[in-house]
Structure formats: structure tokens, C-alpha cells
Motif scaffolding. Structure first.
Motif, PDB file in Angstrom:
ATOM      1  N   UNK A  39      25.962  17.672 -17.805  1.00 36.93           N
ATOM      2  CA  UNK A  39      24.982  16.597 -17.680  1.00 36.93           C
ATOM      3  C   UNK A  39      24.137  16.874 -16.439  1.00 36.93           C
ATOM      4  N   UNK A  40      23.399  15.875 -15.970  1.00 39.59           N
ATOM      5  CA  UNK A  40      22.565  16.119 -14.802  1.00 39.59           C
ATOM      6  C   UNK A  40      21.739  14.922 -14.411  1.00 39.59           C
ATOM      7  N   UNK A  41      20.758  15.187 -13.579  1.00 33.51           N
ATOM      8  CA  UNK A  41      19.807  14.189 -13.101  1.00 33.51           C
ATOM      9  C   UNK A  41      18.410  14.642 -13.502  1.00 33.51           C
ATOM     10  N   UNK A  42      17.614  13.693 -13.964  1.00 37.19           N
ATOM     11  CA  UNK A  42      16.204  13.954 -14.241  1.00 37.19           C
ATOM     12  C   UNK A  42      15.356  13.025 -13.383  1.00 37.19           C
ATOM     13  N   UNK A  43      14.379  13.590 -12.667  1.00 36.39           N
ATOM     14  CA  UNK A  43      13.363  12.750 -12.028  1.00 36.39           C
ATOM     15  C   UNK A  43      12.164  12.703 -12.962  1.00 36.39           C
ATOM     16  N   UNK A  44      11.575  11.522 -13.099  1.00 31.04           N
ATOM     17  CA  UNK A  44      10.503  11.344 -14.074  1.00 31.04           C
ATOM     18  C   UNK A  44       9.484  10.338 -13.582  1.00 31.04           C
ATOM     19  N   UNK A  45       8.244  10.506 -14.032  1.00 28.58           N
ATOM     20  CA  UNK A  45       7.211   9.504 -13.817  1.00 28.58           C
ATOM     21  C   UNK A  45       7.409   8.397 -14.834  1.00 28.58           C
ATOM     22  N   UNK A  46       7.503   7.173 -14.390  1.00 31.37           N
ATOM     23  CA  UNK A  46       7.802   6.071 -15.285  1.00 31.37           C
ATOM     24  C   UNK A  46       6.570   5.621 -16.057  1.00 31.37           C
ATOM     25  N   UNK A  47       6.818   5.217 -17.317  1.00 28.88           N
ATOM     26  CA  UNK A  47       5.801   4.525 -18.098  1.00 28.88           C
ATOM     27  C   UNK A  47       6.439   3.231 -18.616  1.00 28.88           C
ATOM     28  N   UNK A  48       5.784   2.543 -19.523  1.00 36.31           N
ATOM     29  CA  UNK A  48       6.289   1.237 -19.956  1.00 36.31           C
ATOM     30  C   UNK A  48       7.478   1.346 -20.908  1.00 36.31           C
TER      31      UNK A  48
ATOM     32  N   UNK B  41       1.694  -3.435 -14.717  1.00 30.29           N
ATOM     33  CA  UNK B  41       1.003  -3.837 -13.489  1.00 30.29           C
ATOM     34  C   UNK B  41       1.693  -3.234 -12.262  1.00 30.29           C
ATOM     35  N   UNK B  42       3.018  -3.283 -12.238  1.00 31.83           N
ATOM     36  CA  UNK B  42       3.780  -2.713 -11.122  1.00 31.83           C
ATOM     37  C   UNK B  42       3.705  -1.192 -11.147  1.00 31.83           C
ATOM     38  N   UNK B  43       3.845  -0.613 -12.334  1.00 39.21           N
ATOM     39  CA  UNK B  43       3.838   0.852 -12.455  1.00 39.21           C
ATOM     40  C   UNK B  43       2.529   1.467 -11.965  1.00 39.21           C
ATOM     41  N   UNK B  44       1.454   0.719 -12.060  1.00 35.51           N
ATOM     42  CA  UNK B  44       0.132   1.238 -11.674  1.00 35.51           C
ATOM     43  C   UNK B  44      -0.229   0.972 -10.216  1.00 35.51           C
ATOM     44  N   UNK B  45       0.636   0.300  -9.470  1.00 42.39           N
ATOM     45  CA  UNK B  45       0.301  -0.048  -8.084  1.00 42.39           C
ATOM     46  C   UNK B  45       0.276   1.147  -7.129  1.00 42.39           C
ATOM     47  N   UNK B  46       1.334   1.952  -7.069  1.00 42.18           N
ATOM     48  CA  UNK B  46       1.357   3.019  -6.037  1.00 42.18           C
ATOM     49  C   UNK B  46       0.450   4.201  -6.403  1.00 42.18           C
TER      50      UNK B  46
ATOM     51  N   UNK C 146       2.345   6.816  -8.349  1.00 46.15           N
ATOM     52  CA  UNK C 146       3.093   6.279  -9.475  1.00 46.15           C
ATOM     53  C   UNK C 146       4.502   5.858  -9.102  1.00 46.15           C
ATOM     54  N   UNK C 147       5.303   5.557 -10.120  1.00 49.69           N
ATOM     55  CA  UNK C 147       6.701   5.166  -9.948  1.00 49.69           C
ATOM     56  C   UNK C 147       7.592   6.308 -10.442  1.00 49.69           C
TER      57      UNK C 147
ATOM     58  N   UNK D 103       0.831  -1.213   0.000  1.00 50.02           N
ATOM     59  CA  UNK D 103       0.000   0.000   0.000  1.00 50.02           C
ATOM     60  C   UNK D 103       0.864   1.261   0.000  1.00 50.02           C
ATOM     61  N   UNK D 104       1.950   1.207  -0.785  1.00 48.07           N
ATOM     62  CA  UNK D 104       2.881   2.339  -0.841  1.00 48.07           C
ATOM     63  C   UNK D 104       2.270   3.521  -1.587  1.00 48.07           C
ATOM     64  N   UNK D 105       2.704   4.709  -1.202  1.00 49.82           N
ATOM     65  CA  UNK D 105       2.291   5.915  -1.930  1.00 49.82           C
ATOM     66  C   UNK D 105       3.044   6.039  -3.249  1.00 49.82           C
ATOM     67  N   UNK D 106       4.310   5.592  -3.233  1.00 48.92           N
ATOM     68  CA  UNK D 106       5.151   5.741  -4.417  1.00 48.92           C
ATOM     69  C   UNK D 106       6.219   4.654  -4.430  1.00 48.92           C
ATOM     70  N   UNK D 107       6.591   4.200  -5.624  1.00 47.20           N
ATOM     71  CA  UNK D 107       7.774   3.368  -5.811  1.00 47.20           C
ATOM     72  C   UNK D 107       8.868   4.272  -6.378  1.00 47.20           C
ATOM     73  N   UNK D 108      10.045   4.253  -5.761  1.00 49.35           N
ATOM     74  CA  UNK D 108      11.195   5.020  -6.238  1.00 49.35           C
ATOM     75  C   UNK D 108      12.172   4.044  -6.886  1.00 49.35           C
ATOM     76  N   UNK D 109      12.614   4.349  -8.105  1.00 44.92           N
ATOM     77  CA  UNK D 109      13.480   3.453  -8.867  1.00 44.92           C
ATOM     78  C   UNK D 109      14.769   4.181  -9.239  1.00 44.92           C
ATOM     79  N   UNK D 110      15.908   3.619  -8.791  1.00 40.81           N
ATOM     80  CA  UNK D 110      17.217   4.205  -9.104  1.00 40.81           C
ATOM     81  C   UNK D 110      18.156   3.080  -9.544  1.00 40.81           C
ATOM     82  N   UNK D 111      18.410   2.989 -10.840  1.00 45.34           N
ATOM     83  CA  UNK D 111      19.360   1.999 -11.379  1.00 45.34           C
ATOM     84  C   UNK D 111      19.056   0.596 -10.847  1.00 45.34           C
ATOM     85  N   UNK D 112      17.805   0.200 -10.931  1.00 41.83           N
ATOM     86  CA  UNK D 112      17.410  -1.119 -10.427  1.00 41.83           C
ATOM     87  C   UNK D 112      17.954  -2.242 -11.311  1.00 41.83           C
ATOM     88  N   UNK D 113      17.817  -2.103 -12.626  1.00 44.89           N
ATOM     89  CA  UNK D 113      18.379  -3.107 -13.523  1.00 44.89           C
ATOM     90  C   UNK D 113      17.391  -4.076 -14.116  1.00 44.89           C
ATOM     91  N   UNK D 114      16.096  -3.893 -13.844  1.00 46.08           N
ATOM     92  CA  UNK D 114      15.068  -4.703 -14.478  1.00 46.08           C
ATOM     93  C   UNK D 114      13.938  -3.791 -14.952  1.00 46.08           C
TER      94      UNK D 114
END
Length: 334
Positions: free
Chosen positions: A133-142, A96-101, A104-105, A80-91
Motif C-alpha cells: 500500500x502507500x500514500x498518495x498526495x493529490x490536488x483535491x476536487x469536489x 468555495x473552500x477548494x478554490x480559496x488558496x 489549491x488544496x 490568504x494561505x498559499x495552500x490548504x493541507x488536508x489529512x483525515x479531516x473528516x468533513x
């Protein structure tokens, strides 16, 4: 805000630590890649993210394929998380997962999107000689790093920065930017911005053939390859493989881009572009600094190298240890 954190390498650690140390966030669990066996002793070694999670007594889930692991999928849903945070996970995460929190992710990506989507943005950014260069935070899609952008933070790239230097700096920036992004997202202070796909570039995984040095390339091209694919770029020396782990291009960059100790060297050399018509030939040995080799255009100073089976050593120690002489020729790597 309740968070499930997805991440694997050292690059993801500063972001996880920022979340763990912030009063507004609760990290419920960590998802990371399975432990891998390392060469020495063949022992299973936890990922850097798992080591941090374990030290904080967090639940750690390590599915081989997260999209198809029913146990992990159930746990994610039940979190029942509010958000999934993804940083260089590798998969890749499924829809289905993206729509859980609820929110969003959110991905923390190591480039200024839409440039350098993909698995190796830092490496290819350096290889291509980018100055920022830099860092971008983004809402994930497929898609692969195609989701709408939330925030961007930039940093300049120094001429002698390598992948490790830049990754450490970006990792720290990423942690701060993610915290700011999450807080603004919760307060509805961010409007996601779609990426311009026409501006997109792709940073694919590095392959073994990318490491070989071709001395007919220019000094700046070789230097960018060496620092971008640090510490794995190779040449041949006396019929053996030689890693070149740090360099400096001479004759094709401004003095101000080089450290002060190389300024005098730049002015001492009679011709900084073409001393020899044999790419790879050692054309100068400077005491206390190291060997300088001819390239297809310009000269390349070898600042650090690694002989097979040995530790990395300075360019000058390499000269002394091998009794390198002017006129010897480095061959192409593989």
C-alpha cells in the motif's frame, strides 16, 4: 509557504509536526473536528491534531459543518494561505473552500490511488489481503478522493501487520511525502496526473456488522478481517462476546511470512488445513502460544484476545485463565 492545516486523528499528527518543524513553511491555523465527549467521565476531549496545535499556540477552528460556517469561511478567506493541507479531516470541503488558496488544496491519502478511495483505506486494504500500500498526495476536487495525483510513496505489508501498525507507518511516510510534494509544487516540478476512474475502488466506513467473525470462512480471510478491523472483531465463547485482536493463519501461508517462533509449530501439526469438520472448534492448544481453531479452510492461531470487561491478553494467558480445552467451539460474532 503559508498553510492552513485541516486534520483530526492521530494519523494526521506526523504531517502537521513535519510542517511545524520545517523552515520553509508557516502554519497559520488548524481546522479540526469539534471536541468529543469520551465515555470515562464524559469529559470533552480535544482531537489529537488540536492538542498539537494548542501546544504550538496556533489558532484552532472547530466548525460543526465547515461548508456552512460563515465565521470559519471568512477566516479561511482572510488567511490568504498559499495552500490548504488536508489529512483525515473528516468533513467534505466545498468548491468555495477548494478554490480559496493560491496553490489549491492538497490531500494526504492513505492508499495508492485510485484504489481505496474513501474513509477507511487502510482497513479495507488489509481486509482484502493486499501485499503493498502507500500514500498518495493529490490536488483535491469536489469528488471523493478523485483529484489528480501529485506523488506516491509505497510500503510493503507484512502478514501480521494490523491497522494500527500500518497507520503509524503510513502517517510517517505521509509527512515526508507532503513536504516533498509542497516544495516541488512551489518550484513547479510536479505535473498532476489524472486518476483512472476505471481502476478505482471505494473503502467505505466500517459498520458494526463488519466485526462479526464467521468461522466457515478460511483462516486467511478471518485473519485479514481481524487485523483489518483491529481491535474490534468478535466471536462468541461460552455464550459471551470475545474480541480476537491478533491471529495467525496456519497452513495457507509461507513459513517466511510468519515469525520464527511459529515455524516449528507449523511443522508439528499433523494437518494444517482440516483437522475437524466443525469450524470454530479448538483443535490444538500449544503450550506458551495458545489455542488453534479450525476454520472453513486452514487453522487459525489466536495470538491475542479480549474477554468482555477485561484487558487484552495473550492467547496462552487466555487458555490458562479460562481452562480452555480441545473440542470447545467458538461461535460467530456479531
Amino acid at each position: 509557504m503559508k498553510i492552513v492545516f485541516f486534520g483530526t486523528p492521530q494519523f494526521a499528527v506526523p504531517t502537521l509536526e513535519k510542517l511545524l518543524n520545517h523552515s520553509e513553511f508557516e502554519v497559520l491555523a488548524v481546522v479540526t473536528q469539534p471536541d468529543k465527549r469520551r465515555e470515562r467521565g464524559n469529559k470533552l476531549t480535544p482531537t489529537p491534531v488540536k492538542a498539537i496545535a494548542t501546544a504550538h499556540n496556533l489558532p484552532v477552528w472547530q466548525p460543526e459543518r465547515v461548508k456552512k460556517d460563515t465565521e470559519t469561511l471568512t477566516k479561511l478567506k482572510q488567511s490568504d494561505a498559499d495552500v490548504f493541507v488536508v489529512v483525515a479531516y473528516g468533513q467534505i470541503l466545498s468548491s468555495k473552500i477548494l478554490n480559496m488558496p493560491k496553490l489549491g488544496c492538497i490531500n494526504v491519502h492513505g492508499s495508492i490511488l485510485p484504489k481505496y478511495r474513501g474513509a477507511a483505506p487502510i482497513q479495507w486494504c488489509l481486509y482484502n489481503g493486499e501485499r503493498e500500500t502507500g500514500i498518495t498526495t493529490m490536488l483535491m476536487d469536489v469528488g471523493m478522493d478523485t483529484g489528480p495525483m501529485l506523488q506516491i510513496a509505497t510500503t510493503p505489508i507484512g502478514l501480521l501487520d494490523n491497522t494500527q501498525d500500518l497507520a503509524e507507518r503510513l502517517a510517517a511516510i505521509g509527512g515526508d511525502l507532503l513536504v516533498e510534494t509542497l516544495l516541488k509544487l512551489e518550484r513547479q516540478e510536479i505535473q498532476p496526473i489524472p486518476q483512472d476512474n476505471l481502476e478505482a475502488t471505494y473503502a467505505h466506513l466500517i459498520q458494526k456488522q463488519d466485526y462479526g467473525l464467521d468461522w466457515s470462512k478460511s483462516a486467511i480471510q478471518l485473519h485479514n478481517q481481524i487485523r483489518g478491523f483491529y481491535p474490534n472483531c468478535t466471536a462468541t465463547f461460552r455464550d459471551s462476546l470475545l474480541k480476537i485482536t491478533a491471529s495467525a493463519p496456519l497452513g495457507c501461508v509461507s513459513d517466511r511470512d510468519l515469525p520464527p517462533e511459529l515455524h516449528e509449530l507449523m511443522h508439528k501439526l499433523p494437518d494444517l488445513s482440516n483437522v475437524s469438520d466443525r469450524p470454530g472448534e479448538v483443535v490444538n492448544i500449544t503450550k506458551g502460544i495458545g489455542a488453534i481453531a479450525q476454520t472453513g479452510e486452514g487453522l487459525l492461531l489466536l495470538r491475542e484476545v479480549q474477554l468482555a470487561g477485561k484487558r487484552p491478553q495473550s492467547g496462552w494467558d487466555f487458555v490458562n485463565g479460562t481452562r480452555l480445552t480441545v473440542g470447545e467451539v467458538f461461535g460467530a460474532g456479531s
